[in-house]
Motif scaffolding. Structure first.
Motif, PDB file in Angstrom:
ATOM      1  N   CYS A  74       9.724   5.438  -0.101  1.00  0.00           N
ATOM      2  CA  CYS A  74       8.802   5.618   1.013  1.00  0.00           C
ATOM      3  C   CYS A  74       8.354   4.263   1.552  1.00  0.00           C
ATOM      4  N   PHE A 128      -3.846   5.969  -2.139  1.00  0.00           N
ATOM      5  CA  PHE A 128      -4.035   6.741  -3.370  1.00  0.00           C
ATOM      6  C   PHE A 128      -2.725   6.947  -4.121  1.00  0.00           C
ATOM      7  N   CYS A 129      -1.646   6.355  -3.616  1.00  0.00           N
ATOM      8  CA  CYS A 129      -0.320   6.738  -4.110  1.00  0.00           C
ATOM      9  C   CYS A 129       0.425   5.540  -4.688  1.00  0.00           C
ATOM     10  N   ASN A 152       5.685   3.984   3.499  1.00  0.00           N
ATOM     11  CA  ASN A 152       4.235   3.999   3.704  1.00  0.00           C
ATOM     12  C   ASN A 152       3.539   3.413   2.481  1.00  0.00           C
ATOM     13  N   ILE A 177       3.717   6.000  -5.545  1.00  0.00           N
ATOM     14  CA  ILE A 177       5.142   6.359  -5.468  1.00  0.00           C
ATOM     15  C   ILE A 177       6.010   5.217  -4.922  1.00  0.00           C
ATOM     16  N   PRO A 178       5.586   4.538  -3.837  1.00  0.00           N
ATOM     17  CA  PRO A 178       6.449   3.437  -3.370  1.00  0.00           C
ATOM     18  C   PRO A 178       6.639   2.369  -4.459  1.00  0.00           C
ATOM     19  N   TYR A 189       5.512  14.161   8.519  1.00  0.00           N
ATOM     20  CA  TYR A 189       4.282  13.579   9.068  1.00  0.00           C
ATOM     21  C   TYR A 189       4.286  13.722  10.576  1.00  0.00           C
ATOM     22  N   ARG A 249      -3.010   6.697   5.895  1.00  0.00           N
ATOM     23  CA  ARG A 249      -2.026   7.768   6.060  1.00  0.00           C
ATOM     24  C   ARG A 249      -1.127   7.500   7.250  1.00  0.00           C
ATOM     25  N   GLN A 287      10.101  11.895   0.419  1.00  0.00           N
ATOM     26  CA  GLN A 287       8.688  11.505   0.415  1.00  0.00           C
ATOM     27  C   GLN A 287       8.129  11.576   1.831  1.00  0.00           C
ATOM     28  N   CYS A 298       0.176   4.591   1.311  1.00  0.00           N
ATOM     29  CA  CYS A 298      -1.086   5.329   1.206  1.00  0.00           C
ATOM     30  C   CYS A 298      -1.833   4.788  -0.010  1.00  0.00           C
TER      31      CYS A 298
HETATM   32  S1  SF4 Z   1       1.554   9.694  -0.327  1.00  0.00           S
HETATM   33 FE1  SF4 Z   1       3.612  10.099   0.397  1.00  0.00          FE
HETATM   34  S2  SF4 Z   1       3.714   9.005   2.336  1.00  0.00           S
HETATM   35 FE2  SF4 Z   1       2.008   8.109   1.218  1.00  0.00          FE
HETATM   36  S3  SF4 Z   1       2.873   6.377   0.112  1.00  0.00           S
HETATM   37 FE3  SF4 Z   1       2.895   8.144  -1.260  1.00  0.00          FE
HETATM   38  S4  SF4 Z   1       4.948   8.979  -1.016  1.00  0.00           S
HETATM   39 FE4  SF4 Z   1       4.593   7.648   0.751  1.00  0.00          FE
END
Ligand code: SF4
Length: 438
Positions: A147, A153-154, A149, A156-157, A236, A274, A191, A151
């Motif tokens: 991803c 709170f995340c 982005n 994942i990246p 999105y 976001r 994602q 965000c």
């Molecule tokens: S919440 Fe989704 S869009 Fe935002 S950084 Fe995490 S994976 Fe990417």
């Protein structure tokens, strides 16, 4: 004589994206002649595909590893939690190998080392569409990894890296194989589905007699033409999303958009960083529904994000009443280790989070009940997930498996899994529809 095939017990935790990873690993292992077993006891090896998104998911992952260690002792850990091996090593020093998400090669390497494949690979045991962990009538189709982005709170990246899209032809070939194998519903995941192809600069790849560009619209259209239900998740609200709504109105793609809005108050969205948060969403939703009146919108929200004020929360509730989303999930904010959101502002106290969550759910239950009531009296197609003696459980085009509601279908004739039947809707409640097969 062929050697006995090593047996592997596989635990798959986490989101649909992790499930797709599990399916890939299992498909490879089956191709190499490994067998799967449902119990840890007696297996040659256990693989645990972990989720490390929230602390509660981490706890579940650690518990699954502990269980595998206790019952078997030969354990390989992969998945999101594997990106930070320290905690796992600390708790379970005896784990054979730890690999991160999508490190298929490393997982397979570790398996080969711990339980070498049998000499006679049973390649022909692998169905051409690969091994699916979902029921055969629907399948997740992952179109990209990672991803772009950030965000707040995340993580994942951090775990999965930036966006890497699959060429359109590659996705379409997989989808075609699935449909040929009997899959009736394709669930497109990633994602950030609407960012698809950005990293490839939307390059075209050859598919059938044409070249298909790696663009959200082009891919959705081609998938729709394969004849299965095509459902779009994790979209999105970028401006180009408007283009796919006519495909939904024309019946090519399911009239369903899964958009994880997470909040509505501008302050909170900004603090969350976001994607597409500045788009005028309510206005867009209105326009989408004008183009495709049957459109169902599903979303998830977070309440109690650090710094969320009473005004922000009231704004969210008012927005929710106005947006009239069809399906909604809500989470209380949970601090994820390493996420920048933790330092943005003082945390919202747990009791207040709880109170907001309950108010949110009550508001949405009323919206959902109202939306479902409008379906009563209609005849709609329903896909059957679970047959029953007199009542089968299925889903409408407005419901994704696992996360949305159900349609309970009374029928005099036996219905099978994956049948798509016409159902006359007779009544509705807060989340489900009830009807009779016609
Ligand atoms: S919440 Fe989704 S869009 Fe935002 S950084 Fe995490 S994976 Fe990417």
């Amino acid at each position: 004589m062929a050697e006995a095939a090593p047996k592997i017990s596989f635990v798959s935790l986490g989101c649909p994206k992790a499930l797709v990873d599990s399916e890939r690993i299992i498909t490879h292992l089956r191709a190499e002649g490994y067998e799967l077993t449902r119990t840890h006891e007696g297996a040659d090896l256990v693989i645990v595909n972990t989720c490390g998104f929230l602390d509660s998911a981490k706890a579940e992952s650690l518990e699954a590893i502990g269980d595998a260690m206790a019952k078997n002792g030969k354990v390989i850990v992969t998945g999101c939690m594997g990106a930070e091996p320290g905690e796992i090593r600390g708790r379970f020093p005896g784990v054979l190998a730890i690999t991160g998400p999508q490190q298929y090669e490393s997982v397979l390497g570790a398996v080969h080392e711990a339980a070498p494949p049998a000499h006679d690979p049973f390649v022909d045991l692998v169905p051409p569409q690969g091994i699916k962990l979902t029921p055969r009538h629907y399948a997740y189709l992952k179109i990209s990894e990672g991803c772009n982005n950030r965000c707040t709170f995340c993580i994942i990246p951090k775990l999965r890296g930036d966006l890497v899209s699959r060429p359109a032809a590659d996705v379409l070939r997989e989808a075609e194989r699935l449909v040929r194998a009997g899959v009736k519903e394709l669930l497109v995941i990633s994602q950030d589905t609407s960012a698809y192809g950005l990293d490839l600069k939307y390059a075209a790849s050859p598919w059938r007699d044409r070249a298909v560009s790696a663009r959200f619209y082009d891919l959705a259209k081609e998938l729709g033409e394969l004849g299965a239900w095509t459902r779009l998740h994790y979209v999105y609200p970028y401006p180009h999303v408007d283009e796919v709504i006519p495909l939904m109105a024309d019946g090519l793609v399911l009239p369903y958009l899964d958009i994880p809005f997470q909040h509505a108050a501008p302050n909170v969205l900004k603090a969350m960083r976001r994607p597409a948060h500045q788009e005028k969403t309510l206005e867009r939703i209105r326009r989408w529904r004008d183009t495709c009146p049957d459109l169902a919108i599903r979303s998830t929200f977070i309440v109690g994000f650090p710094g969320e004020t009473d005004e922000d929360f009231e704004f969210l509730l008012a927005w929710l009443k106005e947006a009239k989303l069809d399906r909604v999930g809500c989470f209380r904010y949970e601090a994820v280790k390493g996420a920048p959101a933790n330092d943005i502002a003082a945390p919202v106290p747990d009791e207040l989070k709880d109170e907001r969550w309950h108010r949110f759910m009550k508001t949405q239950a009323a919206v959902s009940a109202q939306r479902l009531k409008t379906k009563v009296g209609r005849r709609i197609p329903v896909i059957i997930d679970e047959p029953g003696a007199t009542v089968a459980k299925g889903r409408s085009k407005w419901d994704a498996p696992e996360i949305d509601g159900n349609v309970y279908v009374a029928s005099r004739r036996p219905l099978r899994v994956g049948d798509i039947v016409t159902v006359k809707i007779e009544r509705s409640d807060d989340y489900d529809l009830h009807g009779i097969a016609v």
